[in-house]
Design an enzyme around this catalytic site. Structure first.
Site, PDB file in Angstrom:
ATOM      1  N   CYS A   1      44.670  31.971  40.634  1.00 14.85           N
ATOM      2  CA  CYS A   1      43.847  33.135  40.287  1.00 14.85           C
ATOM      3  C   CYS A   1      44.669  34.429  40.307  1.00 14.85           C
ATOM      4  O   CYS A   1      45.652  34.553  41.039  1.00 14.85           O
ATOM      5  CB  CYS A   1      42.717  33.311  41.293  1.00 14.85           C
ATOM      6  SG  CYS A   1      41.476  32.022  41.255  1.00 14.85           S
TER       7      CYS A   1
ATOM      8  N   GLU B   1      43.930  37.279  41.632  1.00 15.17           N
ATOM      9  CA  GLU B   1      43.941  37.989  42.918  1.00 15.17           C
ATOM     10  C   GLU B   1      45.037  37.454  43.829  1.00 15.17           C
ATOM     11  O   GLU B   1      45.696  38.203  44.545  1.00 15.17           O
ATOM     12  CB  GLU B   1      42.590  37.832  43.623  1.00 15.17           C
ATOM     13  CG  GLU B   1      41.406  38.416  42.874  1.00 15.17           C
ATOM     14  CD  GLU B   1      40.754  37.429  41.916  1.00 15.17           C
ATOM     15  OE1 GLU B   1      41.448  36.545  41.377  1.00 15.17           O
ATOM     16  OE2 GLU B   1      39.530  37.543  41.710  1.00 15.17           O
TER      17      GLU B   1
ATOM     18  N   GLU C   1      47.087  29.685  34.224  1.00 17.86           N
ATOM     19  CA  GLU C   1      46.550  28.320  34.161  1.00 17.86           C
ATOM     20  C   GLU C   1      47.663  27.319  33.862  1.00 17.86           C
ATOM     21  O   GLU C   1      48.801  27.681  33.587  1.00 17.86           O
ATOM     22  CB  GLU C   1      45.440  28.266  33.106  1.00 17.86           C
ATOM     23  CG  GLU C   1      44.285  29.207  33.478  1.00 17.86           C
ATOM     24  CD  GLU C   1      43.055  29.056  32.598  1.00 17.86           C
ATOM     25  OE1 GLU C   1      43.136  28.471  31.494  1.00 17.86           O
ATOM     26  OE2 GLU C   1      41.989  29.549  33.024  1.00 17.86           O
TER      27      GLU C   1
HETATM   28  N1  THU Z   1      39.824  33.051  38.209  1.00 18.04           N
HETATM   29  C1  THU Z   1      40.534  34.078  38.757  1.00 18.04           C
HETATM   30  O1  THU Z   1      41.656  34.397  38.322  1.00 18.04           O
HETATM   31  N2  THU Z   1      39.969  34.757  39.786  1.00 18.04           N
HETATM   32  C2  THU Z   1      38.729  34.512  40.299  1.00 18.04           C
HETATM   33  O2  THU Z   1      38.349  35.126  41.285  1.00 18.04           O
HETATM   34  C3  THU Z   1      37.861  33.528  39.648  1.00 18.04           C
HETATM   35  C4  THU Z   1      38.533  32.628  38.688  1.00 18.04           C
HETATM   36  C5  THU Z   1      40.423  32.329  37.065  1.00 18.04           C
HETATM   37  C6  THU Z   1      40.812  30.903  37.349  1.00 18.04           C
HETATM   38  C7  THU Z   1      40.741  30.299  35.963  1.00 18.04           C
HETATM   39  O3  THU Z   1      41.969  30.540  35.305  1.00 18.04           O
HETATM   40  C8  THU Z   1      39.657  31.082  35.252  1.00 18.04           C
HETATM   41  O4  THU Z   1      39.480  32.276  36.008  1.00 18.04           O
HETATM   42  C9  THU Z   1      38.326  30.350  35.141  1.00 18.04           C
HETATM   43  O5  THU Z   1      37.916  29.855  36.355  1.00 18.04           O
END
Ligand code: THU
Length: 128
Positions: free
Chosen positions: A53, A55, A44
């Site tokens: 994210c 993935e 973040e």
């Molecule tokens: N997030 C992911 O890393 N992967 C996902 O598929 C869904 C969301 C993260 C983004 C953010 O840092 C936190 O989860 C909340 O949305």
């Protein structure tokens, strides 16, 4: 590699998440065709929209290593949540039929496929 082992690597990656804003830690482990694994966690930023994210971190790590063929992906979140739409699309570019294990914080998981998660997808073939 067994799904349980890939899930364990996703959980280990989750422990490295940088998620001070959402407090929602995510880990991903992408099993490559050659048997190696590329991991990722969500990263973040104080400028929230710049967050990446887990993935996509795992996928981009693999691609940057010259690896574009994948066997399976494990994603670990607290509640065993599914993947966001952006990551589905980005993964689809390289592995539309990918096997996906969605795990919770205790390592319990369900198995699905990217085709199931992103039906009727838009891909590179549309541009040919
Ligand atoms: N997030 C992911 O890393 N992967 C996902 O598929 C869904 C969301 C993260 C983004 C953010 O840092 C936190 O989860 C909340 O949305």
């Amino acid at each position: 590699m067994k799904p349980e082992e890939l899930v364990a690597l996703a959980l280990a990656a989750r422990a490295r998440a940088y998620a001070p804003y959402s407090k929602f830690a995510v880990g991903a482990a992408l099993l490559l065709e050659d048997g190696s694994v590329a991991s990722g966690c969500n990263v973040e930023n104080a400028s929230y929209g710049l967050t990446v994210c887990a993935e996509r971190v795992a996928l981009f790590t693999a691609v940057a290593q010259g690896k574009r063929s994948f066997q399976a992906l494990a994603v670990a979140t607290g509640p065993g949540a599914s993947m966001c739409g952006a990551c589905r699309q980005v993964l689809c570019e390289f592995a539309p039929g990918l096997t996906v294990h969605l795990a919770d914080k205790n390592g319990r998981f369900r198995t699905t496929t990217l085709a199931e998660l992103l039906p009727d997808s838009f891909g590179p073939e549309a541009l040919r």
